[in-house]
Design an enzyme around this catalytic site. Structure first.
Site, mmCIF file in Angstrom:
data_model
loop_
_atom_site.group_PDB
_atom_site.id
_atom_site.type_symbol
_atom_site.label_atom_id
_atom_site.label_comp_id
_atom_site.label_asym_id
_atom_site.label_seq_id
_atom_site.Cartn_x
_atom_site.Cartn_y
_atom_site.Cartn_z
ATOM 1 C CD GLN A 1 -2.822 1.051 2.512
ATOM 2 O OE1 GLN A 1 -2.766 0.116 3.295
ATOM 3 N NE2 GLN A 1 -3.525 2.135 2.752
ATOM 4 C CG ASP B 1 4.282 -9.308 13.201
ATOM 5 O OD1 ASP B 1 4.815 -10.330 13.650
ATOM 6 O OD2 ASP B 1 3.250 -9.317 12.501
ATOM 7 C CE1 TYR C 1 1.063 -10.698 6.956
ATOM 8 C CE2 TYR C 1 2.604 -9.325 8.158
ATOM 9 C CZ TYR C 1 1.509 -10.171 8.138
ATOM 10 O OH TYR C 1 0.858 -10.454 9.313
ATOM 11 C CB SER D 1 -0.361 -16.702 13.988
ATOM 12 O OG SER D 1 -1.264 -15.649 13.731
ATOM 13 C CD GLN E 1 1.279 -11.939 15.112
ATOM 14 O OE1 GLN E 1 1.005 -11.274 14.130
ATOM 15 N NE2 GLN E 1 2.522 -12.215 15.431
ATOM 16 N N PRO F 1 -5.632 -4.237 16.195
ATOM 17 C CG PRO F 1 -4.117 -2.679 17.035
ATOM 18 C CD PRO F 1 -4.201 -3.878 16.134
ATOM 19 C CE LYS G 1 -8.949 5.545 7.623
ATOM 20 N NZ LYS G 1 -7.478 5.355 7.730
ATOM 21 N NE ARG H 1 -5.127 -2.223 6.522
ATOM 22 C CZ ARG H 1 -4.581 -2.794 7.595
ATOM 23 N NH1 ARG H 1 -5.275 -3.655 8.303
ATOM 24 N NH2 ARG H 1 -3.357 -2.512 7.965
ATOM 25 C CG ASN I 1 -2.383 4.698 15.970
ATOM 26 O OD1 ASN I 1 -3.340 5.472 16.031
ATOM 27 N ND2 ASN I 1 -2.166 3.931 14.927
HETATM 28 P P1 NDP Z 1 -4.971 -2.124 12.734
HETATM 29 O O1 NDP Z 1 -6.240 -2.826 13.004
HETATM 30 O O2 NDP Z 1 -4.496 -1.160 13.760
HETATM 31 O O3 NDP Z 1 -5.114 -1.400 11.329
HETATM 32 C C1 NDP Z 1 -4.096 -0.559 10.856
HETATM 33 C C2 NDP Z 1 -4.632 0.333 9.752
HETATM 34 O O4 NDP Z 1 -5.649 1.199 10.262
HETATM 35 C C3 NDP Z 1 -3.543 1.247 9.224
HETATM 36 O O5 NDP Z 1 -2.738 0.644 8.250
HETATM 37 C C4 NDP Z 1 -4.333 2.435 8.720
HETATM 38 O O6 NDP Z 1 -4.883 2.096 7.457
HETATM 39 C C5 NDP Z 1 -5.465 2.515 9.754
HETATM 40 N N1 NDP Z 1 -5.094 3.377 10.887
HETATM 41 C C6 NDP Z 1 -4.163 3.112 11.858
HETATM 42 N N2 NDP Z 1 -4.110 4.121 12.746
HETATM 43 C C7 NDP Z 1 -5.012 5.037 12.345
HETATM 44 C C8 NDP Z 1 -5.405 6.277 12.861
HETATM 45 N N3 NDP Z 1 -4.872 6.780 13.961
HETATM 46 N N4 NDP Z 1 -6.377 6.972 12.189
HETATM 47 C C9 NDP Z 1 -6.929 6.470 11.065
HETATM 48 N N5 NDP Z 1 -6.587 5.298 10.518
HETATM 49 C C10 NDP Z 1 -5.635 4.571 11.153
HETATM 50 O O7 NDP Z 1 -3.758 -3.154 12.561
HETATM 51 P P2 NDP Z 1 -3.386 -4.137 11.362
HETATM 52 O O8 NDP Z 1 -4.582 -4.783 10.786
HETATM 53 O O9 NDP Z 1 -2.493 -3.403 10.429
HETATM 54 O O10 NDP Z 1 -2.543 -5.213 12.143
HETATM 55 C C11 NDP Z 1 -1.353 -4.830 12.817
HETATM 56 C C12 NDP Z 1 -0.271 -5.833 12.532
HETATM 57 O O11 NDP Z 1 -0.659 -7.098 13.031
HETATM 58 C C13 NDP Z 1 0.035 -6.100 11.063
HETATM 59 O O12 NDP Z 1 0.839 -5.127 10.475
HETATM 60 C C14 NDP Z 1 0.703 -7.435 11.134
HETATM 61 O O13 NDP Z 1 2.058 -7.281 11.526
HETATM 62 C C15 NDP Z 1 -0.086 -8.123 12.233
HETATM 63 N N6 NDP Z 1 -1.137 -8.994 11.666
HETATM 64 C C16 NDP Z 1 -1.048 -10.342 11.895
HETATM 65 C C17 NDP Z 1 -1.957 -11.206 11.353
HETATM 66 C C18 NDP Z 1 -1.830 -12.665 11.624
HETATM 67 O O14 NDP Z 1 -2.551 -13.459 11.014
HETATM 68 N N7 NDP Z 1 -0.962 -13.090 12.504
HETATM 69 C C19 NDP Z 1 -3.079 -10.733 10.520
HETATM 70 C C20 NDP Z 1 -3.120 -9.298 10.380
HETATM 71 C C21 NDP Z 1 -2.196 -8.486 10.953
HETATM 72 P P3 NDP Z 1 -5.233 3.191 6.321
HETATM 73 O O15 NDP Z 1 -4.622 4.510 6.718
HETATM 74 O O16 NDP Z 1 -4.661 2.628 5.094
HETATM 75 O O17 NDP Z 1 -6.725 3.226 6.282
#
Ligand code: NDP
Length: 323
Positions: free
Chosen positions: A29, A51, A56, A158, A184, A215, A224, A234, A298
């Protein structure tokens, strides 16, 4: 804002309460410079765990993270890097390297990650999903051998069912192998059951640590998506998430949650992160951010944790009961 550090389960390893992940951002992205900038900002704020996963962006997220590590030149003792294995990166035709946790795949996959990341060892390696086709015993021996080889230091799972985690731990115990120390799982206000119910006994029984993901439920909990899909978000770039993130019922709950955040005087993102981090069984909350401003916003969640009074927690959990 001062970073806190927690033990990774019952290990001696300390992880920052908030860590930073690369799913859907690194190598896909966002531009490489943006990824490197976010990683640097997180590190400067005290984040010590980054992580990743082999799958990925089909290895590209590891390549970008490796570039960032090389560019920053941080001392190796000051940060932790993980990767995860199951899907493989060679496509569906790769009979022994796709949707599997067999020994051959796991051992070769770790070598690929090390090469892309430019590291001598990974700190944590995970079995990214359970594999019902491979005996758990084979996977445990392979993961234990990877640790014994020095190519990784700790291993875990995980999204494994609680019974499989316990089975893996018991196999390792029986054969004096390296045990899985961490799981995880997804953990956010919409997804509470696994962490709060299914794994409940594992924290005490085997000292399981948690590095929890999504989270913010991919951004849904920031609010959003209340009025559709913002450009560049996203949901805008990842089609299969669009329906979930724009779901009217989910967004109605987010609206109610935002009223609590207003009362606290923080953003919804900060409140959602603080709520996740306040679970003492969580070793670290894996955050995602597509822009450096999000990293800063965050991490301020650390200061919001003190505002989570029992009354406010009750109000929040009433909006998102365990489903
Ligand atoms: P989140 O649920 O926190 O989502 C993150 C996304 O939310 C960002 O990329 C951004 O996307 C948006 N965002 C984050 N902060 C803000 C904010 N303050 N205001 C507005 N939009 C915000 O976490 P992820 O889903 O990214 O998961 C975190 C990590 O966990 C991953 O990077 C990965 O390392 C791990 N993971 C592990 C998995 C597993 O199967 N083990 C599966 C998924 C994740 P945008 O700006 O593009 O809208």
């Amino acid at each position: 804002m001062t970073m806190q550090y927690r033990k990774l389960g019952s290990t001696g390893l300390r992880v920052s309460l908030f860590s930073y992940g690369s799913w859907l951002t690194f190598g896909s992205q966002q531009a490489i410079e943006q990824s490197i900038e976010c990683m640097g900002a997180a590190y400067e704020a005290g984040v010590n765990f980054f992580d990743n996963a082999e799958v990925y962006a089909r290895g590209a997220a590891e390549t970008v993270m490796g570039q960032a590590i090389a560019q920053f030149g941080w001392p190796r003792h000051s940060y932790l890097v993980s990767s995860k294995y199951y899907w493989g990166i060679h496509g569906e035709g790769a009979i022994n390297a796709h949707n599997t946790l067999n020994r051959k795949y796991l051992i070769e996959a770790v070598d690929g990650s090390l090469e892309r990341l430019g590291l001598d060892h990974l700190d944590l390696v995970y079995c990214h999903r359970p594999d019902p086709e491979t005996p758990i015993e084979e996977t445990v021996w392979a993961m234990s051998d990877i640790i014994a080889s020095g190519k990784a230091l700790y291993w875990g799972t995980s999204e494994w069912p609680a019974d499989d985690i316990r089975a893996a731990w018991e196999i390792a115990e029986r054969h004096h192998l390296r045990k899985p120390v961490v799981e995880q799982p997804e953990y956010n206000l919409f997804r509470r059951r696994r962490v709060e119910r299914s794994y409940r006994r594992l924290y005490g029984d085997i000292g399981l640590g948690l590095t929890t993901w999504s989270p913010l439920a991919s951004g849904l909990l920031t609010g959003k998506y209340l009025h559709g899909v913002p450009e560049g978000s996203r949901a805008d770039s990842v089609g299969w998430l669009r329906e979930r993130l724009t779901d009217p019922e989910a967004n109605a709950r987010v609206r109610r949650f935002m009223a609590v955040a207003d009362e606290v005087g923080c953003t919804a993102a900060q409140l959602a992160l603080a709520w996740t981090a306040s679970n003492p069984n969580v070793s670290t909350v894996l955050t995602g951010a597509s822009r450096v401003e999000q990293v800063f916003e965050n991490l301020e969640a650390l200061d919001v944790m003190a505002e989570l009074t029992p009354e406010r927690r009750e109000a929040i959990e009433a909006i998102f009961p365990i489903e």
